[in-house]
Motif scaffolding. Structure first.
Motif, mmCIF file in Angstrom:
data_model
loop_
_atom_site.group_PDB
_atom_site.id
_atom_site.type_symbol
_atom_site.label_atom_id
_atom_site.label_comp_id
_atom_site.label_asym_id
_atom_site.label_seq_id
_atom_site.Cartn_x
_atom_site.Cartn_y
_atom_site.Cartn_z
ATOM 1 N N LYS A 138 0.839 -1.195 0.000
ATOM 2 C CA LYS A 138 0.000 0.000 0.000
ATOM 3 C C LYS A 138 0.878 1.251 0.000
ATOM 4 O O LYS A 138 0.586 2.216 -0.698
ATOM 5 C CB LYS A 138 -0.923 -0.010 1.222
ATOM 6 C CG LYS A 138 -1.822 1.203 1.293
ATOM 7 C CD LYS A 138 -2.644 1.204 2.564
ATOM 8 C CE LYS A 138 -3.335 2.534 2.721
ATOM 9 N NZ LYS A 138 -3.703 2.808 4.092
ATOM 10 N N PHE A 139 1.967 1.230 0.777
ATOM 11 C CA PHE A 139 2.876 2.375 0.806
ATOM 12 C C PHE A 139 3.413 2.664 -0.594
ATOM 13 O O PHE A 139 3.423 3.815 -1.041
ATOM 14 C CB PHE A 139 4.044 2.107 1.769
ATOM 15 C CG PHE A 139 5.028 3.238 1.815
ATOM 16 C CD1 PHE A 139 4.812 4.326 2.639
ATOM 17 C CD2 PHE A 139 6.169 3.222 1.012
ATOM 18 C CE1 PHE A 139 5.717 5.385 2.673
ATOM 19 C CE2 PHE A 139 7.081 4.267 1.045
ATOM 20 C CZ PHE A 139 6.854 5.357 1.873
ATOM 21 N N ASP A 140 3.860 1.639 -1.297
ATOM 22 C CA ASP A 140 4.379 1.824 -2.647
ATOM 23 C C ASP A 140 3.290 2.302 -3.603
ATOM 24 O O ASP A 140 3.552 3.133 -4.478
ATOM 25 C CB ASP A 140 5.014 0.543 -3.166
ATOM 26 C CG ASP A 140 6.324 0.216 -2.458
ATOM 27 O OD1 ASP A 140 6.881 1.108 -1.770
ATOM 28 O OD2 ASP A 140 6.783 -0.926 -2.584
ATOM 29 N N LEU A 141 2.084 1.807 -3.430
ATOM 30 C CA LEU A 141 0.958 2.251 -4.248
ATOM 31 C C LEU A 141 0.759 3.755 -4.073
ATOM 32 O O LEU A 141 0.587 4.489 -5.048
ATOM 33 C CB LEU A 141 -0.318 1.496 -3.858
ATOM 34 C CG LEU A 141 -1.607 1.950 -4.533
ATOM 35 C CD1 LEU A 141 -1.604 1.552 -6.001
ATOM 36 C CD2 LEU A 141 -2.819 1.358 -3.825
ATOM 37 N N GLU A 142 0.793 4.200 -2.844
ATOM 38 C CA GLU A 142 0.543 5.614 -2.551
ATOM 39 C C GLU A 142 1.711 6.520 -2.921
ATOM 40 O O GLU A 142 1.514 7.708 -3.149
ATOM 41 C CB GLU A 142 0.202 5.783 -1.073
ATOM 42 C CG GLU A 142 -1.129 5.150 -0.712
ATOM 43 C CD GLU A 142 -1.416 5.126 0.779
ATOM 44 O OE1 GLU A 142 -0.475 5.344 1.591
ATOM 45 O OE2 GLU A 142 -2.575 4.886 1.131
ATOM 46 N N ASN A 143 2.924 5.964 -2.998
ATOM 47 C CA ASN A 143 4.100 6.801 -3.216
ATOM 48 C C ASN A 143 4.859 6.564 -4.519
ATOM 49 O O ASN A 143 5.570 7.458 -4.986
ATOM 50 C CB ASN A 143 5.072 6.628 -2.047
ATOM 51 C CG ASN A 143 4.475 7.136 -0.761
ATOM 52 O OD1 ASN A 143 4.405 8.337 -0.546
ATOM 53 N ND2 ASN A 143 4.011 6.235 0.081
ATOM 54 N N TYR A 144 4.724 5.373 -5.084
ATOM 55 C CA TYR A 144 5.536 5.038 -6.260
ATOM 56 C C TYR A 144 4.736 4.439 -7.416
ATOM 57 O O TYR A 144 5.321 3.940 -8.367
ATOM 58 C CB TYR A 144 6.652 4.051 -5.868
ATOM 59 C CG TYR A 144 7.524 4.575 -4.756
ATOM 60 C CD1 TYR A 144 8.351 5.671 -4.953
ATOM 61 C CD2 TYR A 144 7.500 3.975 -3.505
ATOM 62 C CE1 TYR A 144 9.137 6.169 -3.925
ATOM 63 C CE2 TYR A 144 8.287 4.464 -2.470
ATOM 64 C CZ TYR A 144 9.097 5.559 -2.688
ATOM 65 O OH TYR A 144 9.873 6.037 -1.670
ATOM 66 N N TRP A 145 3.448 4.485 -7.328
ATOM 67 C CA TRP A 145 2.620 3.921 -8.394
ATOM 68 C C TRP A 145 2.545 4.869 -9.586
ATOM 69 O O TRP A 145 2.683 4.470 -10.729
ATOM 70 C CB TRP A 145 1.231 3.605 -7.847
ATOM 71 C CG TRP A 145 0.272 3.039 -8.832
ATOM 72 C CD1 TRP A 145 0.460 1.952 -9.638
ATOM 73 C CD2 TRP A 145 -1.048 3.505 -9.114
ATOM 74 N NE1 TRP A 145 -0.661 1.710 -10.404
ATOM 75 C CE2 TRP A 145 -1.608 2.665 -10.095
ATOM 76 C CE3 TRP A 145 -1.813 4.556 -8.630
ATOM 77 C CZ2 TRP A 145 -2.886 2.841 -10.600
ATOM 78 C CZ3 TRP A 145 -3.093 4.717 -9.121
ATOM 79 C CH2 TRP A 145 -3.615 3.863 -10.102
ATOM 80 N N GLU A 146 2.321 6.147 -9.315
ATOM 81 C CA GLU A 146 2.263 7.176 -10.359
ATOM 82 C C GLU A 146 3.559 7.964 -10.296
ATOM 83 O O GLU A 146 3.758 8.759 -9.381
ATOM 84 C CB GLU A 146 1.095 8.130 -10.121
ATOM 85 C CG GLU A 146 -0.263 7.487 -10.198
ATOM 86 C CD GLU A 146 -1.375 8.500 -9.972
ATOM 87 O OE1 GLU A 146 -1.392 9.552 -10.655
ATOM 88 O OE2 GLU A 146 -2.221 8.234 -9.112
ATOM 89 N N VAL A 147 4.424 7.725 -11.268
ATOM 90 C CA VAL A 147 5.738 8.376 -11.260
ATOM 91 C C VAL A 147 6.118 8.826 -12.673
ATOM 92 O O VAL A 147 5.631 8.264 -13.662
ATOM 93 C CB VAL A 147 6.832 7.427 -10.709
ATOM 94 C CG1 VAL A 147 6.619 7.131 -9.243
ATOM 95 C CG2 VAL A 147 6.927 6.153 -11.516
ATOM 96 N N PRO A 148 7.020 9.815 -12.776
ATOM 97 C CA PRO A 148 7.526 10.175 -14.105
ATOM 98 C C PRO A 148 8.286 8.985 -14.696
ATOM 99 O O PRO A 148 8.855 8.177 -13.954
ATOM 100 C CB PRO A 148 8.484 11.331 -13.821
ATOM 101 C CG PRO A 148 8.146 11.819 -12.453
ATOM 102 C CD PRO A 148 7.560 10.649 -11.720
#
Length: 158
Positions: A138-148
């Motif tokens: 969930k942490f990665d979803l919230e922080n690294y899912w949408e990235v340049p």
């Protein structure tokens, strides 16, 4: 046990299923009911906190708290359910190698080959936001899912 997705801890496991199109407005409520029903039965009676989200009317996200013992049989049930949704809604949900990215206010879904052409034609650049559907918590979803693109594994195509 079905819980609000927001209450899952940061270490909760997530599974993301990108759809090849947005779900139509008339499909959303019945789809949410199917997702809710599936999650309620998926790990029934084990005290497991599980949830789902439907993001951008396009991404189905399942979550389960870290303490939940998710077996291969549980994952098989999840994939079987996703296969049922594919048939019911005539969509593709299991091809995680296609690229999902933002283009203006829209979310696009392209094959890797098509995506490479977009980069070559400069329709997509290093600032384009891509979705990393392989994140696992969930942490990665919230922080690294949408990235340049530059912060994703797709940067090799630049």
């Amino acid at each position: 046990m079905l819980v609000d997705f927001k209450t899952l801890e940061d270490e909760a496991r997530v599974w993301i299923y990108p759809c090849n199109r947005k779900f139509y407005p008339q499909e959303l409520e019945p789809l949410k009911e199917k997702l809710k029903s599936f999650i309620e039965k998926w790990k029934e009676g084990e005290g497991c906190k599980c949830s789902f989200q439907l993001l951008y009317d396009r991404f189905i996200v399942f979550g389960a708290n870290e303490e939940a013992v998710i077996t291969n049989q549980d994952l098989d049930k999840q994939v079987a359910f996703i296969l049922e949704l594919q048939v019911a809604y005539e969509v593709e949900l299991l091809d995680k190698m296609n690229v999902c990215f933002k283009q203006g206010e829209y979310t696009q879904y392209k094959t890797v080959k098509e995506f490479k052409k977009l980069i070559k034609n400069k329709s997509v650049n290093s600032k384009t936001i891509v979705f990393d559907n392989l994140v696992q918590t969930k942490f990665d979803l919230e922080n690294y899912w949408e990235v340049p693109i530059t912060e994703s594994w797709y940067n090799r195509f630049l």
